[in-house]
Design an enzyme around this catalytic site. Structure first.
Site, PDB file in Angstrom:
ATOM      1  N   ASP A 144      40.482 -29.684  50.619  1.00  0.00           N
ATOM      2  CA  ASP A 144      39.831 -31.378  50.472  1.00  0.00           C
ATOM      3  C   ASP A 144      38.482 -30.876  51.185  1.00  0.00           C
ATOM      4  O   ASP A 144      38.564 -29.937  52.275  1.00  0.00           O
ATOM      5  CB  ASP A 144      40.628 -32.102  51.463  1.00  0.00           C
ATOM      6  CG  ASP A 144      42.007 -32.450  50.371  1.00  0.00           C
ATOM      7  OD1 ASP A 144      42.256 -31.759  49.368  1.00  0.00           O
ATOM      8  OD2 ASP A 144      42.428 -33.625  50.864  1.00  0.00           O
ATOM      9  N   HIS A 220      44.100 -23.177  50.058  1.00  0.00           N
ATOM     10  CA  HIS A 220      44.824 -22.555  49.243  1.00  0.00           C
ATOM     11  C   HIS A 220      44.067 -21.597  48.484  1.00  0.00           C
ATOM     12  O   HIS A 220      42.883 -21.598  48.373  1.00  0.00           O
ATOM     13  CB  HIS A 220      45.353 -23.471  48.095  1.00  0.00           C
ATOM     14  CG  HIS A 220      46.409 -24.544  48.678  1.00  0.00           C
ATOM     15  ND1 HIS A 220      47.637 -24.498  48.442  1.00  0.00           N
ATOM     16  CD2 HIS A 220      46.137 -25.766  49.572  1.00  0.00           C
ATOM     17  CE1 HIS A 220      48.439 -25.732  49.287  1.00  0.00           C
ATOM     18  NE2 HIS A 220      47.211 -26.301  50.054  1.00  0.00           N
ATOM     19  N   SER A 331      36.834 -28.116  59.510  1.00  0.00           N
ATOM     20  CA  SER A 331      36.117 -26.800  59.627  1.00  0.00           C
ATOM     21  C   SER A 331      35.454 -26.509  58.254  1.00  0.00           C
ATOM     22  O   SER A 331      35.044 -27.505  57.410  1.00  0.00           O
ATOM     23  CB  SER A 331      36.853 -25.394  59.746  1.00  0.00           C
ATOM     24  OG  SER A 331      35.986 -24.648  60.455  1.00  0.00           O
TER      25      SER A 331
END
Length: 362
Positions: A144, A220, A331
């Site tokens: 995200d 991911h 981050s």
């Protein structure tokens, strides 16, 4: 009189200034000033007013880097692991949810009392159906976040935000030997960028995704690829929010980061997890030897680890959408990869994106 002397001595003890206190107070005050400047820039952008690029001077960067962000991040990490009383969990997490706009309806466990500490709450898992992985496009978003920049790499420079660049070689470090990577033997005189491109007619592309504190903190695999090598740069832990990225040139090269390199069906592929303030821990699930924000590592160095061995000639295979790692707060993820010239991004700068959504395809 005796009481007055004792009282005066106590006051002197309390208000005795030490260099560390002055440093923290000065750095903290300046960081607050920068936050206010960032807020003003955001308001101008919302009104459609183009903001001119104003880069930090060397002394401003030095002042920022003097703040002990690595020490503070380690302290924050330990604080996050302190188990909260059951009665305190809901008020604390609810304040965080309200502040950063967290959508708990997507969480695998919505009950706030389930999370024993802040660290568990940050690393909460999502419901399986919350992030469907796009099967049509070849590259998906690994996390995200917000798209800061994307496009073709030109002149060995990569844009961290519009108008502010950093060196490709400084970011990735020296080229890995061809024994560990399936790179072509490029002539020594070729630029670093051309040395990464393994197939004739291909180009190098990049994409920068900023994870805000309220975002899902796991990342991911963005495509089907094989990870052959890991390079860890200890570095600083400065903030990587878009305002600071617009202010400090080569911010991502200053900060701690973990560079995973390998190859996919079109050649070179890399994913870099960039650390930030309070993100003292970057975890890669298949790499148990990685320890980030450790006092044993000094800034300005880097350490390499190869996943290719006598027992494993290929490396670590990753499937698109497979769990790869996690941050302990917001981050940045940077993708740099090789692809044919007809590769196209399906993105707009500044847009919000979620893990599993398409980044681009051929």
């Amino acid at each position: 009189t005796d009481r007055k002397k004792l009282h005066t001595a106590a006051v002197r003890q309390v208000f005795r200034l030490r260099p560390f206190h002055v440093l923290v107070a000065t750095g903290g005050g300046y960081a607050g000033y920068r936050k206010y400047e960032d807020y003003k820039l955001q308001q101008l952008e919302k009104r459609g007013i183009e903001v001119p690029v104003k880069l930090a001077s060397e002394w401003e960067v030095a002042l920022y880097k003097s703040v002990p962000t690595r020490l503070l991040s380690r302290a924050w990490g330990r604080l996050n692991q302190v188990e909260l009383p059951t009665w305190l969990r809901k008020p604390v997490y609810s304040l965080y949810i309200w502040t950063f706009g967290v959508n708990m309806k997507e969480a695998a466990v919505e009950d706030l009392h389930h999370y024993r500490n802040l660290s568990e709450f940050f690393r909460r898992k999502l419901k399986p159906q919350a992030r469907p992985v796009c099967c049509v496009h070849s590259v998906i978003s690994p996390s995200d976040g917000k798209i800061l920049n994307f496009g073709q790499v030109k002149n060995c420079e990569v844009e961290q935000v519009k108008g502010v660049t950093y060196s490709l070689e400084s970011f990735l470090g020296p080229r890995i030997s061809t024994e560990e990577m399936h790179f072509s033997q490029a002539p020594p005189g070729n630029s670093f960028q051309k040395q990464l491109v393994t197939k004739e007619g291909n180009e190098l592309y990049h994409c920068v995704i900023y994870l805000a504190p309220g975002d899902y903190h796991c990342f991911h695999s963005p495509t089907d690829w094989t990870v052959s090598h890991r390079r860890h740069f200890p570095g600083s832990l400065m903030s990587v929010n878009p305002g600071v990225a617009r202010w400090i040139k080569e911010l991502f090269c200053h900060n701690e980061r973990v560079v995973l390199t390998g190859d996919w069906k079109h050649g070179f592929f890399s994913l870099t997890a960039v650390g930030a303030t309070n993100v003292g821990s970057i975890r890669i699930y298949f790499d148990q030897d990685l320890h980030t924000n450790s006092p044993s590592y000094s800034k300005g160095s880097y350490n390499d680890f190869s996943f290719i061995s006598n027992n494993n000639k290929e490396g670590i295979p990753m499937r698109k959408g497979e769990h790869l790692g996690e941050f302990n707060l917001g981050s940045t993820i940077v993708l740099i990869f090789e692809a044919p010239k007809d590769f196209r991004f399906n993105l707009k700068a500044g847009q919000k994106i979620r893990f599993g959504e398409a980044l681009g395809s051929l």
